[in-house]
Design a protein around this motif. Structure first.
Motif, PDB file in Angstrom:
ATOM      1  N   VAL A 379      48.343  62.937  14.424  1.00  0.00           N
ATOM      2  CA  VAL A 379      48.586  63.173  12.995  1.00  0.00           C
ATOM      3  C   VAL A 379      50.022  62.744  12.726  1.00  0.00           C
ATOM      4  O   VAL A 379      50.794  62.505  13.658  1.00  0.00           O
ATOM      5  N   ALA A 380      50.371  62.654  11.435  1.00  0.00           N
ATOM      6  CA  ALA A 380      51.716  62.168  11.104  1.00  0.00           C
ATOM      7  C   ALA A 380      52.791  62.960  11.842  1.00  0.00           C
ATOM      8  O   ALA A 380      53.723  62.403  12.420  1.00  0.00           O
ATOM      9  N   ASP A 381      52.620  64.292  11.867  1.00  0.00           N
ATOM     10  CA  ASP A 381      53.660  65.130  12.455  1.00  0.00           C
ATOM     11  C   ASP A 381      53.726  65.044  13.982  1.00  0.00           C
ATOM     12  O   ASP A 381      54.691  65.527  14.579  1.00  0.00           O
ATOM     13  N   SER A 382      52.705  64.484  14.619  1.00  0.00           N
ATOM     14  CA  SER A 382      52.766  64.395  16.082  1.00  0.00           C
ATOM     15  C   SER A 382      52.975  62.955  16.554  1.00  0.00           C
ATOM     16  O   SER A 382      53.043  62.678  17.747  1.00  0.00           O
ATOM     17  N   LEU A 383      53.110  62.032  15.595  1.00  0.00           N
ATOM     18  CA  LEU A 383      53.220  60.614  15.939  1.00  0.00           C
ATOM     19  C   LEU A 383      54.438  60.342  16.829  1.00  0.00           C
ATOM     20  O   LEU A 383      54.345  59.622  17.822  1.00  0.00           O
ATOM     21  N   GLN A 384      55.567  60.919  16.466  1.00  0.00           N
ATOM     22  CA  GLN A 384      56.790  60.715  17.256  1.00  0.00           C
ATOM     23  C   GLN A 384      56.570  61.164  18.694  1.00  0.00           C
ATOM     24  O   GLN A 384      56.796  60.403  19.626  1.00  0.00           O
ATOM     25  N   ASP A 385      56.122  62.413  18.857  1.00  0.00           N
ATOM     26  CA  ASP A 385      55.976  62.976  20.197  1.00  0.00           C
ATOM     27  C   ASP A 385      54.907  62.254  20.999  1.00  0.00           C
ATOM     28  O   ASP A 385      55.066  61.986  22.176  1.00  0.00           O
ATOM     29  N   MET A 386      53.801  61.939  20.345  1.00  0.00           N
ATOM     30  CA  MET A 386      52.676  61.389  21.092  1.00  0.00           C
ATOM     31  C   MET A 386      52.855  59.902  21.380  1.00  0.00           C
ATOM     32  O   MET A 386      52.542  59.431  22.479  1.00  0.00           O
ATOM     33  N   VAL A 387      53.360  59.151  20.403  1.00  0.00           N
ATOM     34  CA  VAL A 387      53.389  57.700  20.558  1.00  0.00           C
ATOM     35  C   VAL A 387      54.780  57.187  20.964  1.00  0.00           C
ATOM     36  O   VAL A 387      54.907  56.399  21.882  1.00  0.00           O
ATOM     37  N   PHE A 388      55.812  57.658  20.281  1.00  0.00           N
ATOM     38  CA  PHE A 388      57.113  57.034  20.491  1.00  0.00           C
ATOM     39  C   PHE A 388      57.924  57.680  21.619  1.00  0.00           C
ATOM     40  O   PHE A 388      58.681  57.016  22.298  1.00  0.00           O
ATOM     41  N   ASN A 389      57.775  58.993  21.790  1.00  0.00           N
ATOM     42  CA  ASN A 389      58.625  59.667  22.773  1.00  0.00           C
ATOM     43  C   ASN A 389      57.881  60.138  24.009  1.00  0.00           C
ATOM     44  O   ASN A 389      58.449  60.821  24.844  1.00  0.00           O
ATOM     45  N   SER A 390      56.599  59.806  24.136  1.00  0.00           N
ATOM     46  CA  SER A 390      55.829  60.377  25.241  1.00  0.00           C
ATOM     47  C   SER A 390      56.070  59.649  26.553  1.00  0.00           C
ATOM     48  O   SER A 390      55.741  60.152  27.615  1.00  0.00           O
TER      49      SER A 390
END
Ligand SMILES: *[C@@H]1O[C@H](CO)[C@@H](O)[C@H](O)[C@H]1NC(C)=O
Ligand SMILES: *[C@@H]1O[C@H](CO)[C@@H](O)[C@H](O)[C@H]1NC(C)=O
Ligand SMILES: *[C@@H]1O[C@H](CO)[C@@H](O)[C@H](O)[C@H]1NC(C)=O
Length: 508
Positions: A379-390
């Motif tokens: 979801v929008a709010d998890s995009l950073q954590d899941m895609v960019f910073n994982s």
């Protein structure tokens, strides 16, 4: 590849076409409109001083609505002197794709006016019903500006509901007059131009001797004069003067050109949505003051009636209960909003926005508490954590719940995800793009499904291969960053490594 990216939109349109086919057949019987294709387009166009070409697609609803009107206009114009010929090209036909590309066709219908054997090309910006088409085209074929000689001319030429631009001159010669004519030729598809020796004939404004450029409009000051006859300066003046301080979005269709212009503008767009029947009068004056204060400073303002602008609510993911609602859409599509705003709060909120004190609004579904299906929910709010910073290799599908091609892809993605289930470095995820915002400068999503892949080291690619399990797995294997520590990263690995699976879950 392109066809596939667009496939979902096409699929919807095709379903609609089935219902409307009857109308098409009837429209085609008239035959005053020339049918052109790749084989005879250039030859035909080169023979005409003035030919109008509609680029259409057989499945397009707006094209179907236009067809009988266009045909009627062609018939009404068939005896016009000089000749005005109307033609059409099926731009959806594979054989005509090159033509569609050459004319940069982005949507349907697109109508172009080709003059001088095709040497000069102009966009058609007129109405879409027969009389309006005829009227507009007659004005495009003659001289770019018409002389006003009498009050009656002025009455005929100046439409109270539209913008008219009149050059007032002491004589019809000299640099100013020539520049004016050049400008009129350049902008004739957007505005009505006229020229006169006598400003007293005009319905509004003081009498001047000229040279003066006078713009008459149905809003704000109603008349504005300008005296710099450089073509660029005049063009800039017209652009500014023809934009209302506050664009109105209500049920009045005469406002549509201004709404379109507002939506197309490159500035930040402020939109205040209120209930016009009860709230317009308490909001309008304060809002207009704010708009006037920021005029020319990079923000455009629109006041919308909640009832008339339902489409915008859906598009922006906002709710009617949030009205009175002020929303600012930045050029990069970031949104800022204040729900249930009061008239007295408008000025300070806009100032805070300008000062960078308002946080962007990002539409997001809630981050799911349980996320243990093979394909993870982003979801929008998890995009950073899941895609960019994982630090993982992530395949991310942008989908729409209504999209049939997405439904076809779903079980395939499931299989792909299952094959990577024991690989802690790979995530397969999906994001419902209809209810989650994402940065459009990172992800270019033009249709559904769109699939992106981001390698652990940050290499971002759009997946454009076949939508099969094998191809997707190969693509991931070829583009992922190989884990340094492990050699057993085979997708079909049957080893069950519970430790890895746990750490995988922790990361989410
Ligand atoms: C152009 O070619 C198409 C296909 O052969 C034909 O249907 C159409 O009538 C032609 N148009 C003209 C103006 O010759
Ligand atoms: C606007 O207000 C009127 C009067 O209270 C009400 O009947 C109408 O439903 C409202 N419109 C919307 C879109 O909420
Ligand atoms: C992002 O959206 C804005 C606003 O619609 C648009 O002008 C811009 O071109 C988009 N950027 C990309 C990369 O698509």
């Amino acid at each position: 590849m392109e066809a596939r990216v667009w496939s979902c939109r096409l699929a919807i349109a095709v379903a609609l076409v089935a219902l409307l086919n009857v109308a098409v057949v009837q429209a085609e019987e008239g035959e005053k409109v020339l049918t052109l294709d790749h084989s005879n387009f250039s030859e035909t166009v080169s023979k005409h001083d003035f030919i109008v070409v509609e680029f259409y697609a057989p499945w397009c609803g707006h094209c179907k609505a236009l067809a009988p009107e266009y045909e009627k206009a062609a018939s009404l114009l068939s005896s016009h002197e000089p000749a005005i010929v109307l033609a059409k090209v099926d731009a959806n036909d594979e054989a005509n794709r090159e033509l569609a590309t050459e004319f940069q066709i982005q949507g349907f219908p697109t109508i172009k006016i080709l003059k001088n054997g095709g040497k000069s090309i102009q966009d058609y910006k007129g109405p879409r019903e027969a009389d309006g088409i005829v009227d507009y085209l007659k004005r495009q074929v003659g001289p770019p500006s018409t002389e006003i000689n009498s009050a009656m001319d002025a009455g005929n030429l100046i439409d109270e509901t539209k913008i008219s631009i009149v050059g007032v001159f002491p004589k019809f010669s000299g640099d100013e007059f020539e520049n004016f004519m050049a400008l009129a030729e350049k902008l004739r598809s957007d505005y009505d131009f006229a020229h006169t020796l006598d400003a007293k004939l005009l319905p509004r404004g003081e009498s001047v001797k000229g040279p003066t450029l006078r713009l008459l409009k149905p809003f704000d000051e109603l008349v504005v004069d300008f005296e710099d006859f450089q073509v660029d300066a005049m063009e800039k003046f017209i652009e500014e003067a023809s934009t209302p301080i506050v664009t109105i979005w209500d049920h009045d269709t005469r406002n549509h050109p201004y709404i379109n212009k507002f939506l197309e503008s490159l500035s930040d767009k402020a939109m205040l949505f209120v209930n016009f029947s009860t709230e317009h009068d308490s909001f309008q004056p304060k809002y207009k003051d704010v708009a006037a204060e920021y005029k020319g400073k990079g923000i455009s303002f629109l006041l919308g009636d909640v009832d008339a602008s339902r489409g915008a609510f859906q598009y922006f993911g906002i709710k009617e209960e949030q009205a009175p609602l002020l929303l600012i859409l930045k050029a990069n599509r970031q949104k800022y909003l204040e729900a249930n705003i009061e008239p007295s709060q408008i000025a300070s909120w806009v100032k805070n926005y300008v000062d960078g004190l308002v946080k962007p609004f990002i539409r997001s579904e809630p981050i799911p508490v349980v996320n243990n299906e093979p394909v993870k929910v982003a979801v929008a709010d998890s995009l950073q954590d899941m895609v960019f910073n994982s630090g993982k290799n992530v395949l991310l599908e942008f989908y729409a719940p209504w999209c049939g091609h997405c439904k076809q892809l779903a079980p395939i993605l499931d299989e792909v995800a299952i094959s990577f289930e024991n690989d802690p470095d790979v995530i397969i995820a999906k994001l419902d793009a209809t209810v989650n915002d994402f940065p459009n400068d990172t992800f270019d999503v033009q249709g559904y499904p769109t699939v992106y892949f981001r390698s652990a080291s940050g290499n971002l690619l759009q997946y454009e291969g076949e939508r099969t399990k094998e191809d997707i797995i190969n693509f991931i294997q070829n583009n992922r960053d190989k884990p340094a520590h492990s050699t057993s990263a085979k997708p079909e690995s049957t080893e069950s490594e519970s430790i890895d699976t746990n750490s995988f879950k922790d990361e989410l």
